[in-house]
Design a protein around this motif. Sequence first.
Motif, PDB file in Angstrom:
ATOM      1  N   PRO A 142       0.815  -1.220   0.000  1.00  0.00           N
ATOM      2  CA  PRO A 142       0.000   0.000   0.000  1.00  0.00           C
ATOM      3  C   PRO A 142       0.850   1.273   0.000  1.00  0.00           C
ATOM      4  CG  PRO A 142      -0.611  -1.438   1.841  1.00  0.00           C
ATOM      5  CD  PRO A 142       0.531  -2.069   1.137  1.00  0.00           C
ATOM      6  N   GLU A 143       1.996   1.217   0.657  1.00  0.00           N
ATOM      7  CA  GLU A 143       2.886   2.381   0.665  1.00  0.00           C
ATOM      8  C   GLU A 143       3.355   2.702  -0.751  1.00  0.00           C
ATOM      9  OE1 GLU A 143       6.033   1.400   3.385  1.00  0.00           O
ATOM     10  OE2 GLU A 143       4.632   1.095   5.045  1.00  0.00           O
ATOM     11  N   ARG A 144       3.761   1.680  -1.479  1.00  0.00           N
ATOM     12  CA  ARG A 144       4.218   1.868  -2.868  1.00  0.00           C
ATOM     13  C   ARG A 144       3.085   2.377  -3.748  1.00  0.00           C
ATOM     14  NH1 ARG A 144       8.312  -1.031  -6.012  1.00  0.00           N
ATOM     15  NH2 ARG A 144       7.924  -0.502  -8.167  1.00  0.00           N
ATOM     16  N   LEU A 145       1.900   1.798  -3.574  1.00  0.00           N
ATOM     17  CA  LEU A 145       0.743   2.209  -4.361  1.00  0.00           C
ATOM     18  C   LEU A 145       0.447   3.695  -4.145  1.00  0.00           C
ATOM     19  CD1 LEU A 145      -1.628   0.935  -6.145  1.00  0.00           C
ATOM     20  CD2 LEU A 145      -2.955   1.160  -4.052  1.00  0.00           C
ATOM     21  N   TYR A 146       0.452   4.121  -2.893  1.00  0.00           N
ATOM     22  CA  TYR A 146       0.161   5.514  -2.582  1.00  0.00           C
ATOM     23  C   TYR A 146       1.284   6.433  -3.069  1.00  0.00           C
ATOM     24  CZ  TYR A 146      -0.900   9.724   0.007  1.00  0.00           C
ATOM     25  OH  TYR A 146      -1.169  11.028   0.340  1.00  0.00           O
ATOM     26  N   ARG A 147       2.521   6.058  -2.792  1.00  0.00           N
ATOM     27  CA  ARG A 147       3.667   6.907  -3.123  1.00  0.00           C
ATOM     28  C   ARG A 147       3.922   6.979  -4.631  1.00  0.00           C
ATOM     29  NH1 ARG A 147       7.588   4.013  -0.827  1.00  0.00           N
ATOM     30  NH2 ARG A 147       8.092   3.072  -2.821  1.00  0.00           N
ATOM     31  N   ASP A 148       3.956   5.816  -5.293  1.00  0.00           N
ATOM     32  CA  ASP A 148       4.372   5.761  -6.699  1.00  0.00           C
ATOM     33  C   ASP A 148       3.226   5.566  -7.685  1.00  0.00           C
ATOM     34  OD1 ASP A 148       6.935   5.871  -5.628  1.00  0.00           O
ATOM     35  OD2 ASP A 148       7.215   3.698  -5.731  1.00  0.00           O
ATOM     36  N   ARG A 149       2.022   5.310  -7.169  1.00  0.00           N
ATOM     37  CA  ARG A 149       0.855   5.008  -8.027  1.00  0.00           C
ATOM     38  C   ARG A 149       1.173   3.877  -8.994  1.00  0.00           C
ATOM     39  NH1 ARG A 149      -3.701   8.476  -8.195  1.00  0.00           N
ATOM     40  NH2 ARG A 149      -4.082   7.825 -10.325  1.00  0.00           N
ATOM     41  N   THR A 150       1.744   2.793  -8.441  1.00  0.00           N
ATOM     42  CA  THR A 150       2.080   1.628  -9.245  1.00  0.00           C
ATOM     43  C   THR A 150       1.999   0.367  -8.395  1.00  0.00           C
ATOM     44  OG1 THR A 150       3.703   0.717 -10.783  1.00  0.00           O
ATOM     45  CG2 THR A 150       4.571   1.823  -8.837  1.00  0.00           C
ATOM     46  N   LEU A 151       1.838  -0.764  -9.056  1.00  0.00           N
ATOM     47  CA  LEU A 151       1.857  -2.050  -8.372  1.00  0.00           C
ATOM     48  C   LEU A 151       3.296  -2.461  -8.108  1.00  0.00           C
ATOM     49  CD1 LEU A 151      -0.765  -4.002 -10.514  1.00  0.00           C
ATOM     50  CD2 LEU A 151      -1.147  -2.798  -8.355  1.00  0.00           C
ATOM     51  N   GLY A 152       3.475  -3.430  -7.220  1.00  0.00           N
ATOM     52  CA  GLY A 152       4.802  -3.962  -6.947  1.00  0.00           C
ATOM     53  C   GLY A 152       5.403  -4.622  -8.180  1.00  0.00           C
ATOM     54  N   PRO A 153       6.722  -4.818  -8.198  1.00  0.00           N
ATOM     55  CA  PRO A 153       7.405  -5.316  -9.393  1.00  0.00           C
ATOM     56  C   PRO A 153       7.028  -6.743  -9.802  1.00  0.00           C
ATOM     57  CG  PRO A 153       8.918  -5.206  -7.548  1.00  0.00           C
ATOM     58  CD  PRO A 153       7.643  -4.568  -7.093  1.00  0.00           C
ATOM     59  N   THR A 154       6.486  -7.550  -8.907  1.00  0.00           N
ATOM     60  CA  THR A 154       6.086  -8.910  -9.280  1.00  0.00           C
ATOM     61  C   THR A 154       4.566  -9.083  -9.248  1.00  0.00           C
ATOM     62  OG1 THR A 154       6.320  -9.699  -7.014  1.00  0.00           O
ATOM     63  CG2 THR A 154       8.258  -9.918  -8.457  1.00  0.00           C
ATOM     64  N   MET A 155       3.830  -7.968  -9.327  1.00  0.00           N
ATOM     65  CA  MET A 155       2.374  -8.028  -9.264  1.00  0.00           C
ATOM     66  C   MET A 155       1.759  -7.816 -10.643  1.00  0.00           C
ATOM     67  SD  MET A 155       1.519  -5.824  -5.898  1.00  0.00           S
ATOM     68  CE  MET A 155       0.914  -6.718  -4.507  1.00  0.00           C
ATOM     69  N   LEU A 156       0.692  -8.559 -10.895  1.00  0.00           N
ATOM     70  CA  LEU A 156      -0.097  -8.415 -12.115  1.00  0.00           C
ATOM     71  C   LEU A 156      -1.545  -8.165 -11.726  1.00  0.00           C
ATOM     72  CD1 LEU A 156       1.098 -11.565 -14.078  1.00  0.00           C
ATOM     73  CD2 LEU A 156       1.800  -9.214 -14.486  1.00  0.00           C
ATOM     74  N   MET A 157      -2.264  -7.412 -12.563  1.00  0.00           N
ATOM     75  CA  MET A 157      -3.695  -7.220 -12.364  1.00  0.00           C
ATOM     76  C   MET A 157      -4.390  -7.681 -13.626  1.00  0.00           C
ATOM     77  SD  MET A 157      -6.144  -6.218 -10.326  1.00  0.00           S
ATOM     78  CE  MET A 157      -5.330  -5.224  -9.089  1.00  0.00           C
ATOM     79  N   ALA A 158      -5.399  -8.526 -13.454  1.00  0.00           N
ATOM     80  CA  ALA A 158      -6.186  -9.022 -14.575  1.00  0.00           C
ATOM     81  C   ALA A 158      -7.659  -8.827 -14.256  1.00  0.00           C
ATOM     82  CB  ALA A 158      -5.876 -10.490 -14.836  1.00  0.00           C
ATOM     83  N   LEU A 159      -8.466  -8.717 -15.309  1.00  0.00           N
ATOM     84  CA  LEU A 159      -9.910  -8.537 -15.157  1.00  0.00           C
ATOM     85  C   LEU A 159     -10.652  -9.703 -15.788  1.00  0.00           C
ATOM     86  CD1 LEU A 159     -10.346  -4.768 -16.081  1.00  0.00           C
ATOM     87  CD2 LEU A 159      -9.934  -5.770 -13.830  1.00  0.00           C
ATOM     88  N   ALA A 160     -11.803 -10.020 -15.221  1.00  0.00           N
ATOM     89  CA  ALA A 160     -12.676 -11.052 -15.762  1.00  0.00           C
ATOM     90  C   ALA A 160     -14.117 -10.560 -15.697  1.00  0.00           C
ATOM     91  CB  ALA A 160     -12.523 -12.353 -14.971  1.00  0.00           C
ATOM     92  N   ASN A 161     -15.015 -11.312 -16.299  1.00  0.00           N
ATOM     93  CA  ASN A 161     -16.440 -11.014 -16.307  1.00  0.00           C
ATOM     94  C   ASN A 161     -17.155 -12.154 -15.591  1.00  0.00           C
ATOM     95  OD1 ASN A 161     -19.075 -10.267 -16.904  1.00  0.00           O
ATOM     96  ND2 ASN A 161     -18.970 -10.947 -19.012  1.00  0.00           N
ATOM     97  N   TYR A 162     -17.809 -11.852 -14.484  1.00  0.00           N
ATOM     98  CA  TYR A 162     -18.520 -12.854 -13.698  1.00  0.00           C
ATOM     99  C   TYR A 162     -19.952 -12.990 -14.201  1.00  0.00           C
ATOM    100  CZ  TYR A 162     -20.563 -15.214  -9.681  1.00  0.00           C
ATOM    101  OH  TYR A 162     -21.205 -16.092  -8.866  1.00  0.00           O
ATOM    102  N   GLN A 163     -20.384 -14.225 -14.405  1.00  0.00           N
ATOM    103  CA  GLN A 163     -21.758 -14.507 -14.807  1.00  0.00           C
ATOM    104  C   GLN A 163     -22.467 -15.248 -13.679  1.00  0.00           C
ATOM    105  OE1 GLN A 163     -23.490 -13.566 -17.663  1.00  0.00           O
ATOM    106  NE2 GLN A 163     -21.706 -12.239 -17.726  1.00  0.00           N
ATOM    107  N   PRO A 164     -23.359 -14.557 -12.970  1.00  0.00           N
ATOM    108  CA  PRO A 164     -24.069 -15.213 -11.870  1.00  0.00           C
ATOM    109  C   PRO A 164     -25.109 -16.200 -12.396  1.00  0.00           C
ATOM    110  CG  PRO A 164     -24.907 -13.003 -12.206  1.00  0.00           C
ATOM    111  CD  PRO A 164     -23.751 -13.172 -13.161  1.00  0.00           C
ATOM    112  N   THR A 165     -25.594 -17.034 -11.496  1.00  0.00           N
ATOM    113  CA  THR A 165     -26.691 -17.930 -11.867  1.00  0.00           C
ATOM    114  C   THR A 165     -27.990 -17.139 -11.835  1.00  0.00           C
ATOM    115  OG1 THR A 165     -27.088 -18.578  -9.589  1.00  0.00           O
ATOM    116  CG2 THR A 165     -25.535 -19.921 -10.844  1.00  0.00           C
TER     117      THR A 165
END
Length: 176
Positions: A62-85
């Motif tokens: 969280p410190e890095r996110l706030y200070r640098d506005r970036t994820l950590g060097p080994t972090m990835l963010m991916a998105l998906a689409n959830y389909q409920p029943t």
Amino acid sequence: MSQLETEVRDPLTRMIRGLPTVLTSDRQATLALWSAKTLMVAYRAPQFGPRPRPEVILPADPERLYRDRTLGPTMLMALANYQPTSYAREPFSIQTFERMEHDTGQYSYCATLKIGHFVAQLVRLPDGTYPPTRQPPPHLILLQPGGSSVRWPPPAPVHAGAEWKAFAHLPERTGT
């Protein structure tokens, strides 16, 4: 952080409702940061119960996110689409935090946030494995701030039930 909330409002609202959205490079960065921030806050919130050890979200994240506005060097963010029943009542919002041990003794971490149809998955890869060598599966869009625009939703949704459980919960161990 309030500016981040304002910037994410339009694309996130559309995605929560399941509406198609074009994610420019700037929107990808905004969604990645907002999703990471939201998961980091939920991870530290006592009402969500105990978290796996060793930590999934490290105090420096969280410190890095706030200070640098970036994820950590080994972090990835991916998105998906959830389909409920159509027949079961489900929580509108869910967060999961998982860790997986590799045969090398290293760990991978996965934090998943679902709000309506919107799913964000924050993955911490073991040191030395970034960037990933494989293409993401068809139900994930890997966010790449600074890259080209992408369309959401991805070609394949994540369905409720067993498919969701397999998506949001890592196995305890892997041989990779």
